[in-house]
Design a protein around this motif. Structure first.
Motif, PDB file in Angstrom:
ATOM      1  N   ALA B 255      -5.726  15.093   4.478  1.00 23.81           N
ATOM      2  CA  ALA B 255      -6.167  13.724   4.552  1.00 23.81           C
ATOM      3  C   ALA B 255      -5.948  13.357   5.898  1.00 23.81           C
ATOM      4  CB  ALA B 255      -5.419  12.546   3.715  1.00 23.81           C
ATOM      5  N   TRP B 256      -4.652  13.658   6.940  1.00 25.12           N
ATOM      6  CA  TRP B 256      -4.349  13.364   7.961  1.00 25.12           C
ATOM      7  C   TRP B 256      -5.521  13.804   9.104  1.00 25.12           C
ATOM      8  CZ3 TRP B 256      -2.443   9.869  10.705  1.00 25.12           C
ATOM      9  CH2 TRP B 256      -1.875   9.943  12.379  1.00 25.12           C
ATOM     10  N   GLU B 257      -5.717  15.069   8.697  1.00 25.28           N
ATOM     11  CA  GLU B 257      -6.897  15.772   9.652  1.00 25.28           C
ATOM     12  C   GLU B 257      -8.346  14.931   9.650  1.00 25.28           C
ATOM     13  OE1 GLU B 257      -8.095  19.807   9.026  1.00 25.28           O
ATOM     14  OE2 GLU B 257      -5.919  20.311   9.059  1.00 25.28           O
ATOM     15  N   ARG B 258      -8.755  14.454   8.338  1.00 27.17           N
ATOM     16  CA  ARG B 258      -9.742  13.724   8.167  1.00 27.17           C
ATOM     17  C   ARG B 258      -9.920  12.618   8.963  1.00 27.17           C
ATOM     18  NH1 ARG B 258     -13.568  16.737   5.020  1.00 27.17           N
ATOM     19  NH2 ARG B 258     -12.572  19.010   5.383  1.00 27.17           N
ATOM     20  N   ARG B 259      -8.634  11.878   8.747  1.00 29.04           N
ATOM     21  CA  ARG B 259      -8.696  10.468   9.108  1.00 29.04           C
ATOM     22  C   ARG B 259      -8.510  10.535  10.620  1.00 29.04           C
ATOM     23  NH1 ARG B 259      -3.667   8.026   6.046  1.00 29.04           N
ATOM     24  NH2 ARG B 259      -4.099   6.320   7.584  1.00 29.04           N
ATOM     25  N   GLN B 260      -7.705  11.688  11.228  1.00 30.28           N
ATOM     26  CA  GLN B 260      -7.934  11.660  12.718  1.00 30.28           C
ATOM     27  C   GLN B 260      -9.194  12.045  13.255  1.00 30.28           C
ATOM     28  OE1 GLN B 260      -4.908  14.587  13.506  1.00 30.28           O
ATOM     29  NE2 GLN B 260      -3.905  13.216  14.739  1.00 30.28           N
ATOM     30  N   ALA B 261     -10.075  12.588  12.308  1.00 34.53           N
ATOM     31  CA  ALA B 261     -11.544  12.927  12.767  1.00 34.53           C
ATOM     32  C   ALA B 261     -12.448  11.731  12.497  1.00 34.53           C
ATOM     33  CB  ALA B 261     -12.053  13.974  12.043  1.00 34.53           C
ATOM     34  N   GLY B 262     -11.888  10.416  12.140  1.00 34.99           N
ATOM     35  CA  GLY B 262     -12.476   9.116  12.190  1.00 34.99           C
ATOM     36  C   GLY B 262     -13.133   9.145  10.648  1.00 34.99           C
ATOM     37  N   GLU B 263     -12.553   9.993   9.821  1.00 28.47           N
ATOM     38  CA  GLU B 263     -13.454   9.771   8.522  1.00 28.47           C
ATOM     39  C   GLU B 263     -12.623   8.729   7.480  1.00 28.47           C
ATOM     40  OE1 GLU B 263     -14.142  12.986   5.846  1.00 28.47           O
ATOM     41  OE2 GLU B 263     -14.749  14.391   7.726  1.00 28.47           O
ATOM     42  N   THR B 264     -13.277   8.036   6.581  1.00 28.64           N
ATOM     43  CA  THR B 264     -12.682   6.999   5.885  1.00 28.64           C
ATOM     44  C   THR B 264     -12.307   7.819   4.453  1.00 28.64           C
ATOM     45  OG1 THR B 264     -13.672   5.177   6.952  1.00 28.64           O
ATOM     46  CG2 THR B 264     -12.590   4.580   4.817  1.00 28.64           C
ATOM     47  N   ILE B 265     -11.375   7.979   4.121  1.00 29.63           N
ATOM     48  CA  ILE B 265     -11.183   8.771   2.740  1.00 29.63           C
ATOM     49  C   ILE B 265     -10.595   7.713   1.680  1.00 29.63           C
ATOM     50  CG2 ILE B 265     -10.950  10.964   3.796  1.00 29.63           C
ATOM     51  CD1 ILE B 265      -8.062  10.796   3.453  1.00 29.63           C
ATOM     52  N   LEU B 266     -10.099   6.760   1.866  1.00 38.91           N
ATOM     53  CA  LEU B 266      -9.606   5.598   0.661  1.00 38.91           C
ATOM     54  C   LEU B 266     -10.486   4.393   0.927  1.00 38.91           C
ATOM     55  CD1 LEU B 266      -5.958   5.848   1.534  1.00 38.91           C
ATOM     56  CD2 LEU B 266      -6.916   6.921  -0.428  1.00 38.91           C
ATOM     57  N   PRO B 267     -10.819   3.877  -0.219  1.00 37.52           N
ATOM     58  CA  PRO B 267     -11.602   2.660  -0.565  1.00 37.52           C
ATOM     59  C   PRO B 267     -10.471   1.791   0.112  1.00 37.52           C
ATOM     60  CG  PRO B 267     -10.366   3.476  -2.558  1.00 37.52           C
ATOM     61  CD  PRO B 267     -10.115   4.423  -1.409  1.00 37.52           C
ATOM     62  N   PRO B 268     -11.269   0.473   0.806  1.00 37.30           N
ATOM     63  CA  PRO B 268     -10.663  -0.544   1.339  1.00 37.30           C
ATOM     64  C   PRO B 268      -9.804  -1.102   0.220  1.00 37.30           C
ATOM     65  CG  PRO B 268     -13.261  -1.279   0.901  1.00 37.30           C
ATOM     66  CD  PRO B 268     -12.942   0.088   0.721  1.00 37.30           C
ATOM     67  N   ARG B 269      -8.514  -1.692   0.913  1.00 36.45           N
ATOM     68  CA  ARG B 269      -7.533  -2.179   0.117  1.00 36.45           C
ATOM     69  C   ARG B 269      -7.920  -3.568  -0.327  1.00 36.45           C
ATOM     70  NH1 ARG B 269      -3.395  -1.773  -2.343  1.00 36.45           N
ATOM     71  NH2 ARG B 269      -3.205   0.301  -1.786  1.00 36.45           N
ATOM     72  N   VAL B 270      -7.802  -4.295  -1.318  1.00 33.69           N
ATOM     73  CA  VAL B 270      -8.132  -5.658  -1.679  1.00 33.69           C
ATOM     74  C   VAL B 270      -7.068  -6.299  -1.197  1.00 33.69           C
ATOM     75  CG1 VAL B 270      -8.861  -7.361  -3.424  1.00 33.69           C
ATOM     76  CG2 VAL B 270      -9.444  -5.065  -3.690  1.00 33.69           C
ATOM     77  N   GLU B 271      -7.341  -7.249  -0.191  1.00 31.38           N
ATOM     78  CA  GLU B 271      -6.127  -8.321   0.536  1.00 31.38           C
ATOM     79  C   GLU B 271      -5.514  -9.169  -0.898  1.00 31.38           C
ATOM     80  OE1 GLU B 271      -4.701  -8.072   3.243  1.00 31.38           O
ATOM     81  OE2 GLU B 271      -5.930  -6.166   3.900  1.00 31.38           O
ATOM     82  N   SER B 272      -4.243  -9.369  -0.726  1.00 33.72           N
ATOM     83  CA  SER B 272      -3.864 -10.219  -1.669  1.00 33.72           C
ATOM     84  C   SER B 272      -3.638 -11.573  -1.177  1.00 33.72           C
ATOM     85  CB  SER B 272      -2.600  -9.624  -2.273  1.00 33.72           C
ATOM     86  OG  SER B 272      -1.665  -8.871  -1.531  1.00 33.72           O
ATOM     87  N   GLN B 273      -3.303 -12.635  -1.862  1.00 38.90           N
ATOM     88  CA  GLN B 273      -3.228 -13.912  -1.289  1.00 38.90           C
ATOM     89  C   GLN B 273      -1.801 -14.278  -0.868  1.00 38.90           C
ATOM     90  OE1 GLN B 273      -5.426 -16.021  -1.114  1.00 38.90           O
ATOM     91  NE2 GLN B 273      -6.782 -16.770  -2.715  1.00 38.90           N
ATOM     92  N   PRO B 274      -1.778 -14.675   0.423  1.00 39.68           N
ATOM     93  CA  PRO B 274      -0.418 -15.004   1.153  1.00 39.68           C
ATOM     94  C   PRO B 274       0.261 -15.573  -0.162  1.00 39.68           C
ATOM     95  CG  PRO B 274      -2.220 -15.349   2.562  1.00 39.68           C
ATOM     96  CD  PRO B 274      -2.818 -15.123   1.156  1.00 39.68           C
ATOM     97  N   SER B 275       1.750 -15.281  -0.058  1.00 40.77           N
ATOM     98  CA  SER B 275       2.586 -16.101  -1.056  1.00 40.77           C
ATOM     99  C   SER B 275       3.111 -17.208  -0.179  1.00 40.77           C
ATOM    100  CB  SER B 275       3.600 -15.275  -1.739  1.00 40.77           C
ATOM    101  OG  SER B 275       4.546 -14.593  -0.700  1.00 40.77           O
ATOM    102  N   GLY B 276       3.333 -17.117   1.244  1.00 39.71           N
ATOM    103  CA  GLY B 276       4.015 -17.918   1.965  1.00 39.71           C
ATOM    104  C   GLY B 276       5.696 -17.721   2.044  1.00 39.71           C
ATOM    105  N   GLN B 277       5.837 -16.593   1.206  1.00 36.88           N
ATOM    106  CA  GLN B 277       7.336 -16.296   1.452  1.00 36.88           C
ATOM    107  C   GLN B 277       7.598 -15.115   2.442  1.00 36.88           C
ATOM    108  OE1 GLN B 277       9.518 -17.767  -0.708  1.00 36.88           O
ATOM    109  NE2 GLN B 277       8.558 -17.721  -2.855  1.00 36.88           N
ATOM    110  N   ARG B 278       8.864 -15.136   3.214  1.00 33.82           N
ATOM    111  CA  ARG B 278       9.145 -14.024   4.092  1.00 33.82           C
ATOM    112  C   ARG B 278      10.451 -13.259   3.508  1.00 33.82           C
ATOM    113  NH1 ARG B 278      10.598 -17.032   9.301  1.00 33.82           N
ATOM    114  NH2 ARG B 278      10.517 -14.800  10.237  1.00 33.82           N
ATOM    115  N   VAL B 279      10.346 -12.157   3.837  1.00 34.42           N
ATOM    116  CA  VAL B 279      11.187 -11.173   3.435  1.00 34.42           C
ATOM    117  C   VAL B 279      11.740 -10.327   4.315  1.00 34.42           C
ATOM    118  CG1 VAL B 279      11.955  -9.231   1.773  1.00 34.42           C
ATOM    119  CG2 VAL B 279      10.143 -11.012   0.919  1.00 34.42           C
ATOM    120  N   ALA B 280      13.137 -10.243   4.660  1.00 33.61           N
ATOM    121  CA  ALA B 280      13.614  -9.318   5.510  1.00 33.61           C
ATOM    122  C   ALA B 280      14.348  -7.978   4.991  1.00 33.61           C
ATOM    123  CB  ALA B 280      14.887  -9.788   6.368  1.00 33.61           C
TER     124      ALA B 280
END
Lengths: 281, 1516
Positions: B255-280
């Motif tokens: 996977a690393w090799e392909r990604r370095q070669a610029g290939e997309t091998i994973l589907p785009p992640r669905v962004e979640s709604q920001p919760s407004g909370q911060r965690v350290a």
């Protein structure tokens, strides 16, 4: 491992090469064999057909002798093995019969002495790895068919054979030794041994069919574990010259034990075949 | 006698099954449970549901259909099994009052008839039935191949599967054995079997996605994991575990090799709604980063604080680079940062509360354990003594050239001693080697076996020249001039740690000094947690104390995990802690309760027996990555182990045993557009309240290896009959092309061996399986139809073709269709290993009757295997405490379906092996019995859908809505759906067009209904799949929206377009547009369709007062309806009145008395004796019948249904000297003799001279070609009775084939054991009888020896068979129903409608239908009764919407339509001078439309005008 040893009449006469190869192989594998003292004929060839009582009493005597050793007893001859196991079964289910036998021959109880055929000891008691460690001359793809005949497997209920129509022990052993165990459907067909002297034409037909089937399967020799089968198959095939081995002979070649001396006992000389497969010096 | 109605107020007499509940006044529950969804279960379900009973149909597999679904054609009509069953499947699936429960087993049953509580086990399907549309994209994504059990293993399917294409429910299911052991063993439950399977298939990107589900660090765990998965791996039982870790590394690196070669091998992640909370998150090691990723995916803002200048924690500074390169760590950390995690390097956190003050709502502490431990021994503080953690960290940073070189010059050429025996010690020692040490040793308390380092690590170390000193204790570190000079130690016996302290004995006299310049302690490490002492309680002053489930500390909002809690552990444990913390913190931030960890499902352990190992699993070498040789390793800090090559990875993955079956790789879930997959489903209990139970689970084939001599499983070309069915089936794995399994050649010589496992007293089953003779013949005929070169031979013992039309079928097979029958038991089958041909050995007879062994060669052998109850069914019967016979069949009362448990009935082959029509009959019988119990509660649990009133469209112009379906990618993958929608929108009158992913899904139905209302649509077109399965669904949606269902039209752009034109997407799109345009054209002209209806007169007419008629009448009455029973004779009882001995649990005299008593006293039965039927008029629901009564008066009755039970009569013969020779009698006469208490002495004298029974007198001959079915059993029963009376009576049965089918075989066996002789004769040379001196002489040639035999006989007994009732012709004309050529009534369909006529409302049972036994007649009578009740329990009958219409202006009353109508729905109205349609009888088949010469007939919904417009649209 220690075993008592019952060669039976065959191994002292027509099946001497079986006796010699059993002793050679077992000695190499570190299994001690002590021949039963004063053993007697089991009556296999005829007693069961003419006198049911005798058919049990003859083996009963040997069983009593074996009890005293406290060891399982190796019976290479399939007919002897069969008679002793069947007699044991009769004795177990008929207390009167058993009482009579014990009166004549002494106690039959107390230990769990069992009659054991060669194949079972070699293939089931001995870890296969231990056996294969001793192989010095793998069998170079020698094409063989395994032949059990009737008496080693039947009656299945008494002999506790898993599937008399599809025995596998010998094929597995031969394969592990480097031979090529060919597929065939005749491993437990009758060779007609019991009629060898009385109805030769019947036997010739049965043996002829077996030899033909072995050829058809591409085998260059038949391997058996029964002295009656071996003699019958060698003697009654017509113009085919297909060598018939005892399983212990094949094993002896692989283990590099024993001399080819006993081969002169064969009616069909296996030496040319073994030479072709570079299995003999 | 008048025709007054019986008094309705008289209470129903309690039937034997009537519940205690009912007697106790408890309400009877109006529902029933049917177990088994085969043809029997389906029929019982339909019968009961139609009769107003709510039905639960429990099926153990994922779909109903049973064995019939697996069959190719059916005898004797050669109909396609699936084609005739499919409509039944759909009826059941769609029935409002049948609830199909798949994957369901009946576990227990409490209560009494009328009021049971049934407990069902519902095994998880893992697919949500409400959402699955059956599109099949999941199966295309599944990497697991399984033998397809539906095809008997002849083909493969996926772990996610639909049982068969037409399956109902039309949904997929997942086969799981449990969680695979590798997954269970892993702390993060990595889906190891899943990604291994995907690697096996070469799907590396998919494998990568599966790994990332649980593991954000595959590159790292692929290199340095302690891989507990491999310890658990079942493959280890065969040879060596699968190299799971190396496969993970392979995927990560790929996977690393392909990604370095610029290939997309994973589907785009669905962004979640920001919760407004911060965690350290404090610490960027595996725990911290995992937690950070999980939280950021939940929409929280995460900041990671890292004290060092590099991220990764111990992964970066604790593990040397020659094991794990920095690049591998960095790329996976970068992946996490790319998801939005903020990282602050060189940011050491010293104040917990300050974080909260800065606005963080939660803190995760994961600072690791970086402080090394030193032993408190003299010399431990010398400058050349170091802790391994410091040493590794500094050297790692140095080697990466991050900071100033610190160690290098001082270590070169030095002797280094490492104290410790774990992984860290090994790492430290190997690092020292690479830093140029001249000699490196390591010493530890443990002996070699006890050392915590893995054996392969110790091996690596020793290869590199590191000297290992096990079992040593160190006394002190020696110094010379303030510098280390060595270590003083002694040998010990170490027993382990007790309370954290080592327990050992020093061996005296073993003290030694090992020379060294450097000492490195690698004996443990702990967290640097001094800064927390104020803030949190710490265990042993160092370790954070947390709740083990939630990882929460005592300070709310603060969580901790990883090494700082657990002490030094493995990366994968830290990842597990990270996930756990992430989930806890998320719930904390959302204010949700902290859950307990979810329980794991069961684990699929594979126990490999010796036999299995032998059978299939040959050892396969475990693939290992290439490794640098020790010499090269010593000089390099680069990773020394290379990954697997692609070839190696595929080979290694192939070693997986797929323990869990489903690998839980989730590819199905990714592929499912309908979100229907749910791997979290678990087994559930379901409780049902039911009034009665019908068991119809069917039988399974007997294991063919009971006849080992036939070589099944060993010989490649020996198959079972059921396998052969699938081979023949056009929808089977080979598409109906019959080929040999061994070489794919077309077989010519094919042999069937009958009775494999049946009629056997050793090994198999001792009964006859009843169906094999017929199915073997059918298979032979069909095989020849497929390939005319096939020469079928059937080896049989007796041909048992005892069913209606069967004898003629066999006869034709032999004489016209080239099937060769050989009567012989095959003794063995041998295989020619070179050709795969098979040699069959069997015996024939030579010219002198001498037996001759024969061998014959065949290309293929089919074993006609019998049937037996499955172990699962036997277990169920045990649980239900139902008595069974020794073969495992429920014991019960013949002819009733009763079991030993009141209220529980059995139907179909579980009662006794039987064919499909008998099964359907018995299902009806069981349904009738259940319906009798539940009569009082009829209609109480059923429901009807109430639709809103239909909109008045009379003033509306057409407004058409078009809905085009993607069907996932089934249509959308070929046809350009948006283009089709656009084109549809341009069509005239189309006001709305849209597309849907799945138009059939529930949410789309709701949407269509909404759109209809919003857009005021008044015509709807759906372009999707076939109207056969989906039209009713959409029509219901229209009705919900207030539209008449006739305003709907469908265009099939799947079966007729995208599926067949896959390779031509553009043309397919054009065709789709045309099909839609045609549909719209038709839709514009559609008018509402009104359905005709007739009220139902709730009474039945039963014609015939024999056993069948009485049974039917009584059952209908018990079920709550009025019956008029008409009998021609002076007395009820028919043939049953003739004296017959009791046998097989049936006492005819008692039966007669009981039946007559019940019928004559039943308040709802009106009995007319010596009455005849003069005229039958009307039609279903509204029959009017004129009767002539005993007194000559006539009366007319009204009734809704008719049961024909007119019986039959014994054949009258004058063959064999009957009538002329006094010793020759019929079997019926012998019945009479044996029915008495004792035989007259004179009779016994004559019997002692010998009894010879001759079978098939008058049956199975050109003038009467059918088998009379009952004679063999009757003869043998009598033979046994004779022997029981006097064992010295010599009894000989002369037969052609002995037909003791099913359990009757026991009588045959009993007769043989009693010394009854059986001699076979040939139809061409029948026995001859002559009067001898003092006795009769019977001469015959016995077959197959053809030996001449002469028998003396005092009595010759003729089994004369059954003739149809001569009145049948008159009756059939009155009823307008057909007869068979022989004169029995002809049912609507030989297989599936055995008691119906094509004409609605008329049913048949008993001998009027065909020859049958007492119990079979009773069963059929009850089956007819429940069909009657199904009809009578409706207030009105609706005609089908699609009916023929007549334009009287065009009709010339020629009558052609009347002749062609198969349903009697046409009549001529002579007054009006035109033909008419009786709408309630019309089935809409269209035969009359095409027959009408004047175009006066049209079909509603298919008017000529509409069709013409469609054609014009198509050719425009």
């Amino acid at each position: 491992m220690e075993l008592a040893y019952y060669p039976g009449c065959s191994l002292h006469s027509t099946g001497q090469e079986f006796d010699l190869s059993v002793r050679a192989v077992f000695s190499r594998l570190g299994i001690g064999l002590t021949e039963l003292e004063d053993w007697s004929c089991c009556g296999a060839s005829s007693a069961h057909a003419i006198d049911p009582d005798l058919a049990v009493m003859l083996p009963a005597r040997n069983l009593a002798l074996a009890q005293r050793t406290g060891l399982d007893v190796l019976m290479p001859c399939a007919a002897c093995y069969n008679r002793h196991v069947v007699a044991s079964a009769h004795l177990a289910e008929d207390p009167a019969l058993r009482a009579r036998a014990e009166e004549m021959y002494g106690s039959l109880s107390g230990t769990s002495t069992q009659a054991r055929p060669v194949l079972e000891v070699l293939c089931q008691d001995l870890p296969r790895g231990d056996l294969l460690e001793q192989v010095v001359r793998p069998l170079n793809g020698l094409p063989l068919v395994s032949y059990y005949g009737c008496l080693l497997l039947r009656p299945a209920a008494i002999l506790q054979s898993e599937d008399p129509e599809n025995p596998v022990l010998m094929d597995e052993l031969l394969t592990d030794l480097g031979a090529e165990a060919r597929r065939w459907s005749y491993a437990s067909e009758c060779c007609g041994g019991g009629l060898s002297l009385t109805r030769p034409p019947v036997v010739q037909r049965l043996v002829g069919r077996l030899v033909e089937a072995a050829r058809e399967a591409g085998a260059e020799a038949i391997v058996t574990s029964c002295p009656l089968c071996q003699v019958n198959l060698e003697m009654r095939q017509s113009g085919q010259h297909l060598p018939i081995f005892y399983v212990t002979e094949v094993l002896a070649i692989a283990l590099g034990v024993g001399a080819p001396a006993w081969w002169k006992k064969h009616l069909i000389d296996p030496a040319p075949l073994l030479r072709r497969y570079s299995l003999v010096g | 006698m008048d025709c007054a109605q019986p008094d309705e107020s008289v209470p129903t007499k309690a039937s034997p099954d009537e519940s205690q509940a009912a007697r106790a006044g408890q309400a009877v529950v109006g529902s029933a449970l049917i177990v088994g969804g085969g043809i029997g279960g389906m029929q019982a379900a339909l019968d009961l549901a139609e009769a107003g009973i709510k039905v639960y149909l429990a099926e153990s597999s994922p779909a109903i259909g049973g064995t019939m679904a697996q069959l190719d054609k059916t005898f004797p009509t050669n109909d396609c099994a699936m084609c005739i069953m499919s409509p039944k499947l759909v009826d059941v699936g769609r029935h409002l009052n049948i609830e199909v429960l798949t994957n369901a087993d009946l576990h227990s049953l409490e209560g009494d008839p009328g009021h049971f509580q049934a407990s069902l086990i519902r095994r998880p399907r893992f697919v949500n039935l409400d959402r699955c549309t059956g599109c099949g994209e999941c199966a295309a994504a599944c990497p697991i191949d399984r033998p397809d059990a539906f095809n008997w293993g002849l083909s493969q399917r996926q772990a996610i599967f639909k049982l068969y294409p037409q399956a109902i429910p039309n949904a997929y299911a997942i086969e799981k054995a449990g969680m695979s052991p590798c997954r269970e063993a892993c702390p993060i439950h990595q889906r190891a079997q899943g990604y291994v399977a995907l690697v096996h298939k070469g799907r590396y990107a998919d494998a990568y996605r599966t790994i990332l589900e649980e593991n954000p660090f595959p590159s790292i765990c692929g290199r340095i994991c302690n891989h507990r998965c491999e310890e658990a791996c079942s493959r280890g039982q065969v040879d060596a575990p699968v190299n799971i870790m190396a496969l993970k590394r392979f995927v990560a690196d790929w996977a690393w090799e392909r990604r370095q070669a610029g290939e997309t091998i994973l589907p785009p992640r669905v962004e979640s709604q920001p919760s407004g909370q911060r965690v350290a998150v404090v610490g960027s090691g595996p725990a911290g980063m995992t937690c950070a990723q999980d939280l950021v995916r939940q929409g929280h803002a995460v900041t990671v604080f890292e004290a060092l200048s590099v991220p990764g924690g111990m992964m970066r500074v604790g593990i040397p680079s020659f094991r794990l390169g920095a690049e591998a760590v960095q790329r996976e950390i970068d992946d996490i940062l790319a998801q939005g995690v903020e990282l602050r390097l060189n940011a050491r956190v010293q104040d917990l509360e300050a974080l909260f003050a800065d606005g963080y709502s939660a803190v995760f502490l994961a600072v690791g354990a970086h402080r090394g431990v030193r032993l408190p021994i003299p010399g431990a503080n010398l400058p050349q003594v170091h802790a391994a953690t410091d040493f590794l960290r500094e050297s790692r940073l140095e080697l990466e050239d991050v900071t100033e070189p610190a160690w290098d010059p001082r270590l070169r050429g030095q002797r280094v001693m490492v104290l410790g025996g774990g992984n860290v010690a090994i790492d430290a020692a190997m690092t020292a080697v690479r830093l140029g040490a001249a000699w490196v040793g390591m010493a530890c308390l443990e002996d070699r076996q006890q050392m915590p380092a893995h054996s392969w690590e110790i091996r690596d170390a020793e290869e590199e020249g590191i000297e290992v000193f096990p079992a040593r204790t160190f006394h002190r570190i020696l110094d010379r001039d303030g510098k280390v000079s060595g270590v003083a130690c002694s040998q010990v016996v170490f027993r382990g740690f007790v309370d954290g302290r080592p327990d050992f004995d020093v061996l005296p006299g073993t003290e030694e000094e090992i020379e060294a310049d450097w000492v490195i302690f690698a004996i443990g490490q702990h967290p640097e947690s001094e800064w927390l002492t104020e803030a949190l309680p710490l265990a042993r002053g160092r370790y954070a104390q947390v709740d083990s489930e939630t990882l929460a500390t005592a300070r709310p909002g603060v969580f901790a995990g990883g090494d700082m809690v657990s002490g030094t552990s493995f990366v994968v444990d830290a990842i597990a802690a990270g996930h756990r913390a992430g989930a806890s913190i998320d719930r904390y931030l959302r204010g949700e309760a902290m859950p307990l960890a979810a329980a794991l499902g069961s684990v699929a352990r594979v126990e490999l027996t010796e036999a299995q190992r032998r059978a299939g699993l040959r050892p396969m070498e475990r693939q290992e990555g290439r490794r640098l040789p020790a010499e090269a390793r010593r000089a390099s800090e680069r990773e020394f182990a290379a990954g697997l090559t692609e070839e190696q990875a595929r080979a290694e993955a192939a070693r997986c045993l797929e323990c869990g079956v489903c690998s839980e790789c989730l590819q199905c879930a990714y592929a499912c557009k309908a979100d229907a997959i749910d791997h979290g489903q678990t087994e559930e209990r379901q409780m049902l309240e039911v009034g009665a139970v019908v068991l119809a689970p069917g039988l399974v084939p007997i294991d063919p290896t009971v006849r080992s001599e036939f070589g099944y499983g060993r010989y490649r070309n020996v198959v079972t009959s059921l396998e052969f069915e699938r081979m023949l089936s056009a929808s089977g794995p080979w598409g109906g092309e019959v080929t040999r399994p061994s070489d794919g050649k077309h077989p010519e010589r094919v042999a069937w061996i009958q009775c494999v496992g049946s009629r056997e007293t050793c090994g198999g089953q001792d009964y006859c399986s009843s169906i094999c003779c017929m199915y073997a013949t059918k298979e032979a005929i069909i095989a020849r139809e497929h390939d005319a070169h096939i020469e079928p031979t059937i080896f049989y013992l007796d041909i048992r073709s005892h069913g209606k039309g069967f004898e003629e079928y066999i006869e034709r097979a032999g004489s016209e269709q080239g099937v060769r029958y050989v009567r012989s038991m095959v003794s063995s089958v041998k295989e020619n290993p070179a050709t795969g041909d098979l040699r069959l050995a069997y015996a024939t007879y030579g010219p002198e009757g001498r037996p001759q062994p024969r061998e014959e060669s065949f290309d293929m052998v089919v074993l006609s295997v019998g049937l037996r109850p499955s172990p699962a069914v036997r277990a169920m019967l045990d649980r239900l405490e139902i008595e069974v016979d020794p073969n495992g069949f429920p014991r019960g009362a013949a002819g009733t379906g009763r079991t030993s448990r009141p209220g529980v009935f059995v139907a179909g082959s579980l009662a006794e092996p039987k064919d499909i029509p008998e099964t359907v009959v018995e299902a009806g019988c069981a349904a009738a019995m259940a319906s009798e119990i539940l009569a009082a509660a009829r209609g109480t649990r059923t429901r009807e859908i109430v639709f809103p009133d239909e909109r008045d469209l009379s003033q509306e112009a057409p407004r058409v809505g078009v809905f085009v379906c993607h069907c996932g990618i089934n249509i959308g993958g070929v046809v350009d759906v948006p283009d089709v929608v656009e084109a549809a929108a341009q069509l005239p009158d189309v006001v709305y067009a849209e597309r849907n992913l799945y138009t059939c899904s529930q949410d789309t139905q709701e949407k269509i209904a909404r759109v209809i209302q919003e857009q005021r649509l008044n015509r709807v077109v759906v372009a999707s799949c076939t109207p056969r399965t989906h039209e009713p669904l959409f029509q219901d949606t229209l009705r919900q929206a207030g539209l008449n269902p006739g305003l709907f039209e469908m265009a099939n752009i799947r079966e007729q377009d995208s599926w067949v034109h896959r390779g031509h997407p553009e043309l397919a799109t054009r065709k789709a547009k045309q099909l839609v345009a045609m549909a719209v054209t038709k839709a514009r002209g559609l008018e509402p369709i009104r359905r005709g209806s007739v009220p139902v007169e709730p009474a039945a007419l039963v014609i015939g007062g024999g056993l069948a008629g009485m049974t039917a009448a009584r059952s209908v009455a018990e079920q709550g309806f009025r019956v008029v029973l008409v009998e021609r004779e002076r007395q009820l009882g028919g043939h049953l009145r003739q004296a017959k001995p009791a046998a097989r649990g049936i006492d005819p005299a008692q039966l007669l008395a009981e039946a007559v008593g019940a019928v004559t006293s039943h308040p709802r039965i009106e009995c007319h004796l010596e009455a005849s039927i003069e005229e039958i008029g009307g039609y279903v629901g509204q029959f009017r019948t004129r009767l002539r009564l005993a007194d000559g008066a006539e009366c007319e009755i009204e009734h809704g249904a008719i049961v024909v039970a007119s019986g039959a009569q014994a054949v009258e013969t004058c063959d064999y000297g009957y009538g002329s020779l006094p010793g020759v009698i019929t079997q019926q006469a012998l019945d009479g003799l044996l029915a008495g208490d004792a035989l007259p002495e004179a009779e016994v004298e004559s019997l002692r001279q010998g009894v010879v029974m001759i079978q098939c007198v008058g049956s199975r001959q050109p003038e009467r070609p059918y088998c009379s079915r009952v004679c063999c059993t009757q003869a043998l029963q009598n033979a046994v009775l004779l022997k029981a009376q006097d064992a010295t009576i010599p009894v000989t049965v002369l037969y052609r084939d002995l037909r003791t089918y099913g359990f009757r075989e026991a009588i045959y066996r009993q007769a043989r054991s009693l010394g009854v002789r059986f001699l076979q004769y040939s139809e061409h040379a029948p026995p001859e009888i002559a009067q001898g001196e003092g006795s009769l002489q019977v001469r015959l040639r016995v077959q197959p020896e053809n030996a001449a035999v002469e028998l003396p006989a005092g009595r010759v007994v003729l089994s004369t068979g059954i003739d149809p009732n001569p009145d049948n012709g008159r009756l059939s004309r009155m009823l307008k129903v057909p007869l068979t050529r022989e004169g029995f009534f002809l049912e609507a369909h030989a297989k599936l409608r055995p008691v119906d006529f094509a004409a609605e409302g008329i049913f048949v049972c008993g001998l009027a239908h065909s020859p049958r036994s007492i119990e079979e007649s009773m069963e059929q009578a009850r089956a007819a009764a429940v069909r009657v009740v199904g009809l009578l329990s409706k207030a009105t009958l609706l005609s089908t919407p699609i009916v023929a219409t007549v334009n009287p202006r065009l009709c010339s009353a020629c009558g052609i339509c009347v002749d062609v109508c198969p349903f009697g729905a046409r009549q001529l109205n002579l007054e009006r001078g035109c033909a008419e349609v009786i709408e309630v009888l019309c089935q809409g088949c269209g035969a009359c439309i095409s027959a009408c010469p004047n175009k006066a007939s049209q079909q509603r919904g298919f008017a000529f005008r509409e069709l013409g417009q469609m054609v014009e649209e198509a050719i425009r």
